[in-house]
Design a protein around this motif. Structure first.
Motif: not given
Ligand SMILES: *Cc1c(COP(=O)(O)O)cnc(C)c1O
Length: 386
Positions: A55, A79-80, A82-83, A183, A185, A188, A194-195
């Motif tokens: 993020t 998508t998540f 955060a994008t 990511s 996480h 992943k 986290e990172g």
């Molecule tokens: C996991 C994820 C993120 C965010 O990742 P973080 O490391 O948790 O901040 C952003 N975009 C996508 C598509 C993700 O799967």
């Protein structure tokens, strides 16, 4: 519960972390440099900037590319959050491009049409974020051509895709983008707890992201604007953040990098087994584009409604009740209450809407046992054939 994904930590990983804990630096030490170098080398990119999450990496990428109030940033709705949140942090407007019905990534033809419309009303995007869903690359070469024609920048959100390839080159090479982010996480491909990391071939983008990840402060006198008052002197030149990765995290990441190919191979073995043993009359398996070698972060099936003996929702619940923690990646972003204020018309995204009514992510991770995978396969086959 069998999760949909989880980390694989071994004794060497633990040793790497405890070594850091016994050393002089637990943050801003040599492990961060080593991890950045390992990822950059693997991905054939010039520069890697580690941060505390993907993020943060997305946020810094948007800032480095100059995204600001009033600009448009486009991406896929699947998508998540955060994008798109990363663009909102910069005060930008967001908009979406519907997905391709096979890959579930942003559809290039839809993008082409939307760009042409946007050009006429002078609302072209400053940045398009290409999300490599499940670890399968978007059509980067075509996207890159469009970016030249319509003058926008490209960020690859490769949170799912470390270890994957596009046209036989590692994802992260940034051959067709300005910045690629990863990511780390625990769900992943590799983890640091986290990172995240941002890769680029452009030195000034790398420097900008390095500056912003640490308060906007320069410690190096060749960049000072003022004459230093003494040896203690440092200078804040921009409003940055504390987005740094610790050495504890980086040591774990560097150690995990040595097993990256093994992790991806294992994910392919699991995907192959699903492909072989899931009954396909009701289940659409993941399509693989010929230009892409997926990292298989996710194994997404589509439950085809036209064959239904059980609804998508009921299949999902029955799998959860059986102890399988299936998931749905993702709820289209415009459906979240926070995003309602953008007044996105659902009717403009028929493929995303259809996907949302059919998709299920099945368990896939290196430590998934054969027995657990067979249990998942048997339950799905049983429930769809009822
Ligand atoms: C996991 C994820 C993120 C965010 O990742 P973080 O490391 O948790 O901040 C952003 N975009 C996508 C598509 C993700 O799967």
């Amino acid at each position: 519960m069998i999760p949909y994904s989880k980390q694989d930590i071994n004794e060497l990983d633990i040793e790497a972390v405890t070594d850091v804990l016994r050393s002089d630096f637990i943050t801003r030490g040599p492990a961060v440099d080593l991890f950045e170098e390992k990822v950059a080398t693997y991905c054939l990119a010039n520069f890697a900037v580690s941060v505390n999450s993907a993020t943060s990496a997305l946020h810094l990428a948007c800032l480095a590319l100059g995204v600001k109030q009033g600009d448009y940033v486009w991406t896929s709705p699947i998508t998540f959050v955060a994008t798109t949140n990363s663009a909102l942090y910069c005060g930008a407007f967001i908009d979406f491009v519907d997905i391709n019905p096979n890959t579930y990534n942003l559809d290039i033809e839809n993008l082409r049409v939307k760009l042409e419309q946007a050009r006429k009303i002078n609302k072209l995007p400053k940045v398009v974020i290409a999300v490599h869903l499940a670890g399968q690359s978007c059509q980067m070469e075509k996207l890159f051509e469009l970016s030249k024609k319509y003058n926008f920048k490209i960020i690859e959100d490769a949170s799912h895709a470390l270890g994957g390839k596009y046209k036989n080159k590692p994802i992260g090479t940034c051959l067709y983008s300005d910045i690629t982010i990863f990511s780390f996480h625990p769900v992943k491909i590799i983890t640091t707890g986290e990172g995240g990391m941002a890769l680029t071939n452009n030195l000034s983008l790398a420097n900008k992201m390095r500056l912003l990840r640490s308060h906007g402060i320069f410690n190096n006198n060749k960049n000072f604007e003022n004459i230093p008052d003494g040896e203690w002197y440092y200078e804040q030149q921009e409003l940055g953040f504390n987005y740094r990765m610790t050495d504890i995290q980086a040591a774990l990441g560097a150690s995990q990098m040595s097993r990256l190919d093994e992790f991806v191979d294992k994910r392919h073995i699991i995907a192959k087994k699903y492909n072989e043993f899931l009954i396909d009359s009701c289940i659409q398996k993941p399509y693989q584009d010929e230009n892409s070698y997926s990292s298989y972060h996710l194994y997404i099936v589509r439950f085809k409604l036209e064959f239904k003996k059980i609804s998508h929702k009921d299949l999902f619940s029955r799998l959860r009740q059986s102890g399988i923690n299936v998931n749905l990646h993702y709820i289209p972003i415009y459906r979240h209450p926070y995003y309602r204020k953008f007044n996105v018309d659902l009717n403009l995204f028929p493929e995303s809407e259809k996907y949302y009514n059919e998709a299920i992510s099945l368990p896939i991770y290196p430590l998934l046992s054969e027995k657990d995978q067979e249990f998942v396969i048997d339950r799905i086959n049983e429930f769809v054939m009822l």
